[in-house]
Design a protein around this motif. Structure first.
Motif, PDB file in Angstrom:
ATOM      1  N   ALA A 218     -20.821  -6.329  14.152  1.00  0.00           N
ATOM      2  CA  ALA A 218     -21.867  -7.255  13.711  1.00  0.00           C
ATOM      3  C   ALA A 218     -22.584  -6.733  12.469  1.00  0.00           C
ATOM      4  CB  ALA A 218     -22.866  -7.485  14.838  1.00  0.00           C
ATOM      5  N   LEU A 219     -22.791  -5.425  12.416  1.00  0.00           N
ATOM      6  CA  LEU A 219     -23.454  -4.826  11.256  1.00  0.00           C
ATOM      7  C   LEU A 219     -22.598  -4.973  10.000  1.00  0.00           C
ATOM      8  CD1 LEU A 219     -25.838  -3.166  10.192  1.00  0.00           C
ATOM      9  CD2 LEU A 219     -24.578  -1.094  10.825  1.00  0.00           C
ATOM     10  N   VAL A 220     -21.303  -4.698  10.125  1.00  0.00           N
ATOM     11  CA  VAL A 220     -20.405  -4.851   8.968  1.00  0.00           C
ATOM     12  C   VAL A 220     -20.369  -6.314   8.529  1.00  0.00           C
ATOM     13  CG1 VAL A 220     -18.028  -4.615   8.158  1.00  0.00           C
ATOM     14  CG2 VAL A 220     -19.016  -2.865   9.636  1.00  0.00           C
ATOM     15  N   PHE A 221     -20.314  -7.233   9.478  1.00  0.00           N
ATOM     16  CA  PHE A 221     -20.305  -8.669   9.175  1.00  0.00           C
ATOM     17  C   PHE A 221     -21.536  -9.069   8.364  1.00  0.00           C
ATOM     18  CE2 PHE A 221     -21.757 -12.927  10.591  1.00  0.00           C
ATOM     19  CZ  PHE A 221     -20.733 -13.705  10.060  1.00  0.00           C
ATOM     20  N   ALA A 222     -22.709  -8.610   8.784  1.00  0.00           N
ATOM     21  CA  ALA A 222     -23.933  -8.972   8.077  1.00  0.00           C
ATOM     22  C   ALA A 222     -23.979  -8.342   6.686  1.00  0.00           C
ATOM     23  CB  ALA A 222     -25.148  -8.539   8.899  1.00  0.00           C
ATOM     24  N   LEU A 223     -23.571  -7.089   6.582  1.00  0.00           N
ATOM     25  CA  LEU A 223     -23.615  -6.411   5.285  1.00  0.00           C
ATOM     26  C   LEU A 223     -22.650  -7.019   4.281  1.00  0.00           C
ATOM     27  CD1 LEU A 223     -23.851  -2.684   6.473  1.00  0.00           C
ATOM     28  CD2 LEU A 223     -25.667  -4.063   5.434  1.00  0.00           C
ATOM     29  N   PHE A 224     -21.519  -7.546   4.754  1.00  0.00           N
ATOM     30  CA  PHE A 224     -20.520  -8.110   3.860  1.00  0.00           C
ATOM     31  C   PHE A 224     -20.948  -9.451   3.270  1.00  0.00           C
ATOM     32  CE2 PHE A 224     -16.093  -6.168   3.908  1.00  0.00           C
ATOM     33  CZ  PHE A 224     -16.574  -4.885   4.095  1.00  0.00           C
ATOM     34  N   HIS A 225     -22.097  -9.974   3.672  1.00  0.00           N
ATOM     35  CA  HIS A 225     -22.568 -11.243   3.118  1.00  0.00           C
ATOM     36  C   HIS A 225     -23.417 -11.063   1.871  1.00  0.00           C
ATOM     37  CE1 HIS A 225     -21.045 -13.121   6.790  1.00  0.00           C
ATOM     38  NE2 HIS A 225     -21.217 -14.283   6.193  1.00  0.00           N
ATOM     39  N   GLY A 226     -23.498  -9.847   1.366  1.00  0.00           N
ATOM     40  CA  GLY A 226     -24.113  -9.631   0.059  1.00  0.00           C
ATOM     41  C   GLY A 226     -25.630  -9.581   0.085  1.00  0.00           C
ATOM     42  N   VAL A 227     -26.239  -9.992  -1.039  1.00  0.00           N
ATOM     43  CA  VAL A 227     -27.684  -9.905  -1.216  1.00  0.00           C
ATOM     44  C   VAL A 227     -28.380 -10.865  -0.252  1.00  0.00           C
ATOM     45  CG1 VAL A 227     -29.592 -10.162  -2.839  1.00  0.00           C
ATOM     46  CG2 VAL A 227     -27.391  -9.278  -3.638  1.00  0.00           C
ATOM     47  N   GLN A 228     -29.383 -10.375   0.468  1.00  0.00           N
ATOM     48  CA  GLN A 228     -30.092 -11.190   1.453  1.00  0.00           C
ATOM     49  C   GLN A 228     -31.407 -10.512   1.803  1.00  0.00           C
ATOM     50  OE1 GLN A 228     -27.553 -11.159   5.060  1.00  0.00           O
ATOM     51  NE2 GLN A 228     -26.544  -9.408   4.116  1.00  0.00           N
ATOM     52  N   ASN A 229     -32.410 -11.314   2.138  1.00  0.00           N
ATOM     53  CA  ASN A 229     -33.659 -10.712   2.584  1.00  0.00           C
ATOM     54  C   ASN A 229     -33.535 -10.320   4.055  1.00  0.00           C
ATOM     55  OD1 ASN A 229     -33.872 -13.177   3.916  1.00  0.00           O
ATOM     56  ND2 ASN A 229     -36.058 -13.414   3.473  1.00  0.00           N
ATOM     57  N   ILE A 230     -34.559  -9.696   4.584  1.00  0.00           N
ATOM     58  CA  ILE A 230     -34.479  -9.134   5.927  1.00  0.00           C
ATOM     59  C   ILE A 230     -34.247 -10.215   6.972  1.00  0.00           C
ATOM     60  CG2 ILE A 230     -37.001  -9.199   6.174  1.00  0.00           C
ATOM     61  CD1 ILE A 230     -34.510  -6.652   7.735  1.00  0.00           C
ATOM     62  N   TRP A 231     -34.857 -11.398   6.798  1.00  0.00           N
ATOM     63  CA  TRP A 231     -34.719 -12.453   7.800  1.00  0.00           C
ATOM     64  C   TRP A 231     -33.323 -13.066   7.781  1.00  0.00           C
ATOM     65  CZ3 TRP A 231     -37.980 -12.074  11.428  1.00  0.00           C
ATOM     66  CH2 TRP A 231     -39.280 -11.636  11.181  1.00  0.00           C
ATOM     67  N   LEU A 232     -32.742 -13.186   6.610  1.00  0.00           N
ATOM     68  CA  LEU A 232     -31.371 -13.690   6.533  1.00  0.00           C
ATOM     69  C   LEU A 232     -30.396 -12.657   7.097  1.00  0.00           C
ATOM     70  CD1 LEU A 232     -29.528 -15.964   5.704  1.00  0.00           C
ATOM     71  CD2 LEU A 232     -29.480 -15.054   3.380  1.00  0.00           C
ATOM     72  N   PHE A 233     -30.686 -11.376   6.857  1.00  0.00           N
ATOM     73  CA  PHE A 233     -29.857 -10.327   7.447  1.00  0.00           C
ATOM     74  C   PHE A 233     -29.942 -10.361   8.976  1.00  0.00           C
ATOM     75  CE2 PHE A 233     -29.538  -6.076   9.291  1.00  0.00           C
ATOM     76  CZ  PHE A 233     -28.276  -5.692   8.863  1.00  0.00           C
ATOM     77  N   ILE A 234     -31.154 -10.505   9.509  1.00  0.00           N
ATOM     78  CA  ILE A 234     -31.325 -10.589  10.958  1.00  0.00           C
ATOM     79  C   ILE A 234     -30.593 -11.801  11.513  1.00  0.00           C
ATOM     80  CG2 ILE A 234     -33.034 -11.046  12.767  1.00  0.00           C
ATOM     81  CD1 ILE A 234     -35.001  -9.315  11.164  1.00  0.00           C
ATOM     82  N   ASP A 235     -30.666 -12.914  10.810  1.00  0.00           N
ATOM     83  CA  ASP A 235     -29.959 -14.133  11.209  1.00  0.00           C
ATOM     84  C   ASP A 235     -28.461 -13.871  11.349  1.00  0.00           C
ATOM     85  OD1 ASP A 235     -28.417 -16.649  10.741  1.00  0.00           O
ATOM     86  OD2 ASP A 235     -30.392 -17.545  10.552  1.00  0.00           O
ATOM     87  N   ARG A 236     -27.861 -13.277  10.323  1.00  0.00           N
ATOM     88  CA  ARG A 236     -26.415 -13.035  10.341  1.00  0.00           C
ATOM     89  C   ARG A 236     -26.032 -11.921  11.311  1.00  0.00           C
ATOM     90  NH1 ARG A 236     -26.334 -13.699   3.767  1.00  0.00           N
ATOM     91  NH2 ARG A 236     -25.813 -15.927   3.731  1.00  0.00           N
ATOM     92  N   PHE A 237     -26.865 -10.904  11.405  1.00  0.00           N
ATOM     93  CA  PHE A 237     -26.591  -9.818  12.341  1.00  0.00           C
ATOM     94  C   PHE A 237     -26.643 -10.334  13.780  1.00  0.00           C
ATOM     95  CE2 PHE A 237     -28.242  -6.073  14.802  1.00  0.00           C
ATOM     96  CZ  PHE A 237     -27.068  -5.341  14.773  1.00  0.00           C
ATOM     97  N   ALA A 238     -27.617 -11.183  14.077  1.00  0.00           N
ATOM     98  CA  ALA A 238     -27.731 -11.749  15.417  1.00  0.00           C
ATOM     99  C   ALA A 238     -26.528 -12.621  15.744  1.00  0.00           C
ATOM    100  CB  ALA A 238     -29.023 -12.552  15.544  1.00  0.00           C
ATOM    101  N   PHE A 239     -26.087 -13.420  14.769  1.00  0.00           N
ATOM    102  CA  PHE A 239     -24.883 -14.223  15.005  1.00  0.00           C
ATOM    103  C   PHE A 239     -23.697 -13.322  15.304  1.00  0.00           C
ATOM    104  CE2 PHE A 239     -20.914 -16.077  13.555  1.00  0.00           C
ATOM    105  CZ  PHE A 239     -20.906 -17.293  14.235  1.00  0.00           C
TER     106      PHE A 239
END
Length: 319
Positions: A218-239
């Motif tokens: 999940a961490l790699v998935f979120a990081l691979f989505h590029g530039v993002q603020n903390i809330w967008l990162f949390i959104d993708r990490f949670a998914f």
């Protein structure tokens, strides 16, 4: 007297030598193991998984951009209309035209064969165990999860916004809809096969604690989505967390693919009629309220698909 020779069924001492599979046959995983442990077994070497993860990430970084450029080059030759390739490519990768979305999504779909090549060619496991522990893709379960994900994600969206969004049909909207319906499912499946499939199994083979693979993928998935603020990162990490957990407890990728497909199809579909696909593509920041609503929607989908899997008695461990 000839020197003693090791039994033919023992794994090779150097896993790198076995890349071509000449010294190690393709074998199914042990019986009764969870999805995240499919690559483990008596023939498993930890160094093989470390090399495999490195090769897979390198393949992602190399193959996806090349395919994207090749497809955009082909589309530029057909529809370029005097623009330079640099101008075309900049607009296409920003999703200002449907051809760019086709190229981007088909490039990400190559993650499916990349993942299968790693499982079969490197780890010497049947490719069907990448889809589920059954083995193979359980189409009935996937197709039943799709409407569940679509309904729940839309309900949460409408409740969060307080109303159904207002729509307006832009010029050429049907091209966008056709491209989204045909290509977004391939892109979503590609990411699921790579992140919740191969990465989850590869990392899971290095630890007996399934949460290591769930959290790391999940961490790699979120990081691979590029530039993002903390809330967008949390959104993708949670998914990523919920999707990976769903894969482990249902024994396959079907529910995660369904959730990902529904999310992306409707996200881009709404963008066509309420704003622009380029605007959705360029999002780098969201607020805490939107992140909370998104996570709530993903959690409801995961719970419903888990319940459906229980009702269908889908396999959760290898036979």
């Amino acid at each position: 007297m000839s020197p003693a020779r090791p039994p033919a069924d023992l794994p090779p001492h150097d896993p790198v030598i076995a890349l071509g599979g000449s010294r190690q046959p393709i074998r199914p995983p042990e019986s009764g193991v969870a999805y995240s442990a499919v690559l483990r077994g008596p023939d498993h070497w930890p160094v093989r998984s470390w090399f495999g993860l490195a090769f897979a990430l390198f393949g992602y970084a190399l193959v996806v951009p090349i395919v994207n450029q090749l497809l955009n080059g082909l589309f530029w030759l057909i529809w370029g209309q005097g623009a330079t390739f640099g101008q075309w490519f900049a607009r296409a990768t920003a999703y200002e035209m449907p051809q760019g979305l086709v190229a981007g999504h088909l490039a990400l779909a190559t993650l499916i064969p990349i993942s299968m090549v790693m499982v079969v060619g490197w780890h010497r496991r049947p490719r069907q165990f990448l889809s589920s522990v059954q083995p193979g893709l359980r189409w009935r379960y996937l197709l039943l999860c799709l409407p569940i994900a679509a309904v729940l994600l839309n309900l949460v969206l409408w409740i969060g916004q307080g109303s159904i969004p207002e729509f307006s049909a832009p010029h050429g909207w049907w091209w966008w809809v056709l491209v989204i319906v045909l290509c977004s499912p391939l892109q979503a499946a590609g990411e699921e096969y790579f992140f919740r499939g191969y990465l989850l199994q590869g990392i899971g083979s290095l630890s007996r604690h399934r949460w290591v693979g769930i959290v790391a993928s999940a961490l790699v998935f979120a990081l691979f989505h590029g530039v993002q603020n903390i809330w967008l990162f949390i959104d993708r990490f949670a998914f990523g967390l919920l999707a990976a957990l769903l894969v482990v407890i249902t024994g396959g990728l079907e529910a995660a693919i369904a959730a990902h497909v529904a999310n992306n199809v409707f996200a881009f579909g709404y963008a066509v009629f309420t704003g622009s696909v380029a605007g959705t593509r360029a999002v780098q920041a969201i607020g805490p309220t939107q992140a909370l609503m998104d996570v709530a929607g993903f959690a409801l989908v995961a719970l419903a698909c888990w319940w459906l899997g229980r009702r269908l008695k889908v396999a959760t461990t290898t036979p």
